[in-house]
Write a protein that holds these residues in place. Structure first.
Motif, PDB file in Angstrom:
ATOM      1  N   MET A   1       0.845  -1.191   0.000  1.00 59.88           N
ATOM      2  CA  MET A   1       0.000   0.000   0.000  1.00 59.88           C
ATOM      3  C   MET A   1       0.882   1.244   0.000  1.00 59.88           C
ATOM      4  SD  MET A   1      -2.665   1.179   2.954  1.00 59.88           S
ATOM      5  CE  MET A   1      -1.401   1.623   4.124  1.00 59.88           C
ATOM      6  N   ASN A   2       0.639   2.149  -0.929  1.00 58.35           N
ATOM      7  CA  ASN A   2       1.328   3.427  -0.901  1.00 58.35           C
ATOM      8  C   ASN A   2       0.692   4.315   0.158  1.00 58.35           C
ATOM      9  OD1 ASN A   2       3.255   3.130  -2.790  1.00 58.35           O
ATOM     10  ND2 ASN A   2       2.044   3.954  -4.460  1.00 58.35           N
ATOM     11  N   ARG A   3       1.502   5.151   0.808  1.00 55.19           N
ATOM     12  CA  ARG A   3       0.933   6.121   1.741  1.00 55.19           C
ATOM     13  C   ARG A   3       1.143   7.491   1.132  1.00 55.19           C
ATOM     14  NH1 ARG A   3       3.129   6.163   6.764  1.00 55.19           N
ATOM     15  NH2 ARG A   3       1.151   6.499   7.813  1.00 55.19           N
ATOM     16  N   TYR A   4       0.164   8.347   1.328  1.00 58.07           N
ATOM     17  CA  TYR A   4       0.129   9.591   0.582  1.00 58.07           C
ATOM     18  C   TYR A   4       0.527  10.776   1.446  1.00 58.07           C
ATOM     19  CZ  TYR A   4      -2.968   6.333  -1.770  1.00 58.07           C
ATOM     20  OH  TYR A   4      -3.487   5.209  -2.335  1.00 58.07           O
ATOM     21  N   ARG A   5       1.208  11.721   0.781  1.00 58.80           N
ATOM     22  CA  ARG A   5       1.520  12.995   1.437  1.00 58.80           C
ATOM     23  C   ARG A   5       0.524  14.024   0.920  1.00 58.80           C
ATOM     24  NH1 ARG A   5       6.970  11.013   0.533  1.00 58.80           N
ATOM     25  NH2 ARG A   5       6.718  11.774  -1.574  1.00 58.80           N
ATOM     26  N   GLU A  30       0.370   9.541   4.922  1.00 60.00           N
ATOM     27  CA  GLU A  30       1.658   9.517   5.614  1.00 60.00           C
ATOM     28  C   GLU A  30       1.895  10.833   6.359  1.00 60.00           C
ATOM     29  OE1 GLU A  30       4.903   8.235   3.058  1.00 60.00           O
ATOM     30  OE2 GLU A  30       6.111   9.842   3.903  1.00 60.00           O
ATOM     31  N   ASP A  51       1.589  14.188  -2.704  1.00 59.14           N
ATOM     32  CA  ASP A  51       0.987  13.393  -3.773  1.00 59.14           C
ATOM     33  C   ASP A  51      -0.320  14.034  -4.220  1.00 59.14           C
ATOM     34  OD1 ASP A  51       2.796  11.027  -3.724  1.00 59.14           O
ATOM     35  OD2 ASP A  51       2.146  11.028  -1.652  1.00 59.14           O
ATOM     36  N   SER A 115      -1.291   0.373 -10.125  1.00 58.77           N
ATOM     37  CA  SER A 115      -1.409  -1.005  -9.660  1.00 58.77           C
ATOM     38  C   SER A 115      -2.567  -1.168  -8.677  1.00 58.77           C
ATOM     39  CB  SER A 115      -0.112  -1.454  -9.001  1.00 58.77           C
ATOM     40  OG  SER A 115       0.195  -0.605  -7.929  1.00 58.77           O
TER      41      SER A 115
ATOM     42  N   ASP B 170       8.228   6.912  -2.179  1.00 58.67           N
ATOM     43  CA  ASP B 170       7.177   6.771  -3.191  1.00 58.67           C
ATOM     44  C   ASP B 170       7.755   6.873  -4.591  1.00 58.67           C
ATOM     45  OD1 ASP B 170       5.380   6.419  -1.250  1.00 58.67           O
ATOM     46  OD2 ASP B 170       4.593   8.455  -1.292  1.00 58.67           O
ATOM     47  N   ASN B 173       9.464   3.667  -5.349  1.00 56.10           N
ATOM     48  CA  ASN B 173       8.432   2.647  -5.579  1.00 56.10           C
ATOM     49  C   ASN B 173       7.823   2.787  -6.974  1.00 56.10           C
ATOM     50  OD1 ASN B 173       6.844   0.483  -4.692  1.00 56.10           O
ATOM     51  ND2 ASN B 173       5.157   1.871  -4.258  1.00 56.10           N
ATOM     52  N   ASN B 177       8.103   0.031 -10.048  1.00 60.01           N
ATOM     53  CA  ASN B 177       6.933  -0.482 -10.782  1.00 60.01           C
ATOM     54  C   ASN B 177       7.045  -0.178 -12.271  1.00 60.01           C
ATOM     55  OD1 ASN B 177       5.448  -1.675  -8.716  1.00 60.01           O
ATOM     56  ND2 ASN B 177       4.643   0.289  -8.045  1.00 60.01           N
ATOM     57  N   ARG B 211       9.665  -2.274   0.197  1.00 58.68           N
ATOM     58  CA  ARG B 211       8.454  -1.933   0.962  1.00 58.68           C
ATOM     59  C   ARG B 211       8.608  -2.386   2.413  1.00 58.68           C
ATOM     60  NH1 ARG B 211       3.669  -3.771  -3.221  1.00 58.68           N
ATOM     61  NH2 ARG B 211       3.789  -1.975  -4.582  1.00 58.68           N
TER      62      ARG B 211
END
Lengths: 190, 234
Positions: A1-5, A30, A51, A115, B170, B173, B177, B211
């Motif tokens: 899981m990406n965490r967002y700013r 995040e 983000d 993704s 990020d 990452n 990808n 990750r």
């Protein structure tokens, strides 16, 4: 899981701090930072590397003078009546009546990575998207692409989102490789 | 015996579990033993016996295993103490070494094999993309070494600026990808499948490992340093 700013550009302290409190409790987020509209926004964005930016529609004009804002997905915050033209600048909006869940889902929608999304049904880029992609690969900014293609910067951003969604590639460097592998660009143009 | 049991979708780990059972449950956990330089064989040793033998905090070790198996697992910070920080750093540092000295060169060698089947422009562009990616990752790891790990080594942990641990994860990452997408979807068919698949195995392994690495920094190292800072201010 990406965490967002997340960055909030909001003149009203109550709204800014309310949003910040909602988002700080959200595990996908995040970091949340607030920037005052009269601050050096470009500098703050370079430091915070968000983000997504939540910006009050009343200060939407800041998007015209800040190049950094052009390349970051934005969500408009509507806290008062604004001109339809201003409202139309935002593909995603929230209001002061939005629930916490609505705010979170707007962010999720805007920043979801390829993704995490369902893959696009059609991977074929439109002619306009190919034009935008070639200019991105050649290092043009959104503003320069808009000027070259005679479209608005926000249309450029919309095309770029579609390109990312269709190709599954997010970075400019990756999109450049895509353009080369698909013979959309030659060595003269790079 | 002080038994700690964690239950996830994928695992049920406890301190009295035998090492052989642990590895049997998920063989990729071997990478933890490798990075901590824990000596084999284990015979019928349990996890807690092994930790006692090697002077390793068992509660920390089991959290490494949990977070390795399940990316959404979050550690129980009540069980972790600031004395464990050097052990965490030692593991993260071993991971850096693994990325820089094994994974990146390994992926690059697969890429080189693939690129021999591409035209000149594609070869140069893809190679530059990978080199930039490797440079970005290398610089980020070097910054962590210089600004976080070095402070811990010199016992000046409370002055550590933790922002470095957040900065470009990020971006890295996304680029990881992107490499996978380019190889799977867009590289011309002349590129041999075997080399392409070998590269993809490594890229996905690297992505997942990065990750986990990021999760260890965010959910173990940062809170422990914060705990130490709070303690030093009291």
């Amino acid at each position: 899981m990406n965490r967002y700013r997340v960055v909030i550009i909001e003149p009203a302290t109550l709204i800014a701090e309310g949003l910040q409190a909602i988002l700080a409790a959200y595990p996908d987020v995040e970091r949340v930072s607030c920037i005052e509209p009269n601050a050096d926004i470009a500098h703050q964005l370079r430091i915070t590397e968000p983000d997504v930016v939540l910006i009050n529609m009343s200060v939407a004009h800041l998007m015209d003078s800040c190049e950094e804002l052009e390349s970051i997905p934005t969500i408009g915050i509507q806290s008062a009546i604004v001109a339809p033209a201003t409202q139309n600048r935002f593909a995603h909006t929230i209001t002061t009546f939005s629930s916490a869940e609505a705010v979170k889902s707007a962010i999720r929608e805007v920043v979801a990575t390829p993704s995490e999304r369902s893959y696009a049904e059609s991977h074929e880029l439109s002619e306009r998207e190919r034009d935008v992609l070639v200019l991105v690969a050649r290092g043009y900014t959104n503003k320069e692409i808009a000027s070259e293609l005679n479209i608005s910067p926000h249309t450029v951003i919309s095309h770029r989102k579609n390109i990312v969604h269709k190709t599954g590639i997010r970075s400019v460097a990756g999109l450049t490789v895509y353009a080369v592998l698909n013979k959309l660009i030659d060595s003269e143009q790079l | 015996m002080n038994k700690i049991t964690y239950t996830h979708d994928t695992s049920r780990l406890s301190l009295d579990m035998k090492i052989v059972e642990l590895i049997d449950c998920n063989s990729s956990l071997l990478s933890i033993f490798d990075r901590l330089d824990i000596k084999l064989p284990f015979g019928d040793m349990s996890l807690s016996e092994m930790c006692q033998r090697d002077g390793y905090p068992a509660e920390l070790f089991i959290e490494f295993c949990n977070m390795h198996i399940d990316l959404s697992h979050r550690p129980n910070l009540d069980m972790l103490t600031t004395e464990m920080i050097p052990h965490v750093v030692s593991y993260l540092r071993a991971s850096h070494n693994y990325y820089l000295n094994y994974m990146l060169p390994h992926v690059a060698s697969h890429l080189d094999e693939i690129l021999t089947h591409c035209d000149n422009l594609s070869r140069a562009t893809l190679r530059r993309f990978y080199d930039d990616y490797a440079k970005c990752l290398t610089e980020h790891l070097a910054e962590e070494e210089a600004t976080v790990f070095a402070n811990i080594d010199s016992h000046t942990t409370p002055s550590t600026n933790l922002d470095t641990l957040d900065t470009p994860h990020d971006d890295i990452n996304d680029r990881t990808n992107d490499i996978a997408s380019l190889i799977i979807k867009y590289l011309p068919e002349q590129a041999p499948t075997k080399a392409r698949c070998a590269m993809l195995y490594d890229i996905y392994a690297l992505r997942d490992d990065l990750r986990r690495h990021s999760n260890l920094e965010t959910y173990i190292l940062k809170p422990l340093i914060a705990k130490l800072k709070t303690g030093s201010h009291q």
